[in-house]
Design an enzyme around this catalytic site. Sequence first.
Site, PDB file in Angstrom:
ATOM      1  N   GLU A  66     -98.260  59.334  21.282  1.00  0.00           N
ATOM      2  CA  GLU A  66     -99.401  59.280  20.699  1.00  0.00           C
ATOM      3  C   GLU A  66     -99.310  59.837  19.125  1.00  0.00           C
ATOM      4  OE1 GLU A  66    -104.224  60.491  20.942  1.00  0.00           O
ATOM      5  OE2 GLU A  66    -102.593  61.208  22.657  1.00  0.00           O
ATOM      6  N   GLY A  67     -99.826  59.062  18.111  1.00  0.00           N
ATOM      7  CA  GLY A  67     -99.794  59.411  16.743  1.00  0.00           C
ATOM      8  C   GLY A  67    -101.136  59.454  16.179  1.00  0.00           C
ATOM      9  N   ASP A  69     -95.356  56.147   4.944  1.00  0.00           N
ATOM     10  CA  ASP A  69     -95.210  57.046   6.110  1.00  0.00           C
ATOM     11  C   ASP A  69     -93.923  56.837   6.990  1.00  0.00           C
ATOM     12  OD1 ASP A  69     -96.266  58.938   7.708  1.00  0.00           O
ATOM     13  OD2 ASP A  69     -97.157  57.937   8.842  1.00  0.00           O
ATOM     14  N   GLY A  86    -103.486  56.777  17.535  1.00  0.00           N
ATOM     15  CA  GLY A  86    -103.797  56.943  18.861  1.00  0.00           C
ATOM     16  C   GLY A  86    -102.745  56.583  19.780  1.00  0.00           C
TER      17      GLY A  86
END
Length: 798
Positions: free
Chosen positions: A488-489, A605, A492
């Site tokens: 999970e990030g 990111d 979601g």
Amino acid sequence: MAMLLPLICLLSFFSFISFSSPATDTLNPSDTLRNGQTLVSAGGVFVLGLFDESFSGYYYLGIWLRADATKVVWVDTDNPIMDSSGILQILSGNLVLTDRRQVQLIVNSGSLASVTTNTSATLLDSGNFVLKEGETGTTIWQSFDIPSDTYLPGMKLGFFGLNTSQQTFHSINSWASPQNPALGIFSLSINSSDTTKLTVHRANGATIDIGFWDGNGIRFIFENSTANMFNFSFHSNANEAFYTFSTSKNYDLVWFVMNYTGNLDQYFMADGKISSVSHVLCEPSASGITEMCFSSIPSDCNDGANFSQMNGLLPSASNTTGSLNMVITDCETFCKANCSCTAFASMQNGQAGCQLYYGSKQDLLKLIQNGAGSIYIRGVAPRDAKQWKLGLAVAVPLASLLVLIPITLSCYLRWRKGLKAEKAQQEANINSDWVRLFQTSPPNHLNEVRGANNMELGIHKDQELLIFSFSTIKTATDNFAESNKLGEGGYGPVYKGKLLVGQEIAVKRLSKISRQGSLEFKNEVKVICKLQHRNLVRLLGCCIEAEESILIYEYMPNKSLDFFIFDSTKQVLLDWRRRINIIEGIAQGLLYLHKYSRLRIIHRDLKTSNILLDSDMNPKISDFGMARIFGDNDIRGKTNRVVGTFGYMSPEYGMYGLFSEKSDVFSFGVILLEIISGEKNIAFFEADHTLNLLSKVWNLWKEGSCMELMDSTLRASCSSGEVIRCIQIGLLCVQERAIDRPTMSDVVSLLSNQSFALPLPKEPAFLSHSSSTDADSSSSRQRHYSQNDITISEVHGR
């Protein structure tokens, strides 16, 4: 003396002109070839020099026709020059390019000369640039051994050194675009399974055989009237297998070009005039035959790629599947692409769609049912197939047939009715904003991702993005079972799933409490659907039914990079070679995003949890929800909402919201140092540490103790020279000022060419922070980041 001085000046002038103007074909150790200066082959056919291309602004060493400078026949794409200051010269016997960076780029890095060898390089009238040993005339290196997109007379395409440990393979590779000489997606080479064939390959695995050796000459699939102009010969023995050709007497020169579009172009030059013929490899012939189109047929199907037609109906068995989303031609393409598919047929009762049969051909022949239909079986069907059917009709009791057929038809009609209802509901729930997104920027290339998924997907009429139904995703993930959760990030949870056709997928579901909402969802799809690279994760489709926002990716069985390098028990699975392969793969993926993709992308990111690993531990960059698209003239951007992960953010981005390609370079440098050390840089922000990883590396670098940084599991599989070089590259990437950091093009060159001298790094960003108290640390962070609204992604295992 008065008469002698003007004569000396005149000779000096002509000496300069003789090299600045095309009057010599050879570069000697005492010569330098600068931008604007050229070598010209003895017969005046070819010119060698530096040229700039408009796509990236880089300068390349290349060879072109003197009669038409736009016809570039060879480019050294491995060694781009930053600007017009480039120089080609012979140093220590090797061809060396340098520019303002003073980094030595060795053109003949694959075949180095001895330091004491006296060499010279000559441009021949064949278009071959040859580096030779002075005394013996032995060829050390030649451009014909590393061709680009042009197949010239005398070049050899094929395999060499088959009985040695130094096997080589020569192929022709298309440019990425008309202005960009980087590696494109098409190549021309001999077939590895049948060396008598010439084959065009596409990067996605599609191939087409365009010619073969018939014992006397080559036969092309296109009109053969031009073949006589190319005197082909084929050579094959235990050590090598290759094609070569020469020019016929009717022309001064003939050659082939592998076009960036996938076309194969033939060129002819006579009396200085150039003409050409372009062969569109997917264009049907006048007779309607479409065998010339690209085909993704696997080469290892035992029964081949041709199908025999039989009368009858496919059985309604567990190994038969149906699809309403494919016409019969699509059904044939899909069945050809899967060796497990034995046969296909049209749906019964005149319904649109087709059926696919998986299983033994022998079993199928026993199960074929009578009926007014056509079945296409892989390979050659037995001649007595009708006898099989006749025997079957006699042997099977009529009563069982009368029971089986109505039941099957009833089940099929119910299934079809439910599928129609589901599809109608799906289309009714499509978000209008979503439709507008793809109407303004349609992902046209996604039609290449069809394959198995079309059997379970609905395709929206206005775009070619694959739309999964929510029920299909629920079934694939076992209703989002916790046992299928991969991680999970910030977006979601991510689940593992399996489609009914057997394909494994990764399902990324937007959490209702996630700060990354529909904007990030649409952004990720808009960005990644336009990208295609072996080091980028592949988006298969999405689900936008009801309130769900779900992305479907190819499944990566080895999870993410952080799953291995930060785990003491799993670190041993990544030896030095694998870590180098991962570092180089990430660099190649970033270089594609920054320079060679259809859009210039800043990821924003990049971190170890966003680097996924396939079954062979090859890295793939993922998670493009925060990515930004740059225009061709954009240098940097600014945002008031900083998104990303502490420890990977560049200082100019974290403090001022400024982002550029150099922001991703900083993140890459952090990842590189984490891969080598097995330590997290982000740990500084999560605990009371006086030094973060970058500070630790810098201090070890200054003390000359870099090897202390190395992960202890690497000691048996690496050389200290390689480790120190990689650490230095990592430090160059994390320098505090963006202008001091290399570009990803520079990084790729430095990683792939060990002979390049590296500049000394400057002090990295976030060198050290006082952490005597949590309050001090907190206030320091607030002082650095108070200018922007910050969204920080947490790191979780996938």
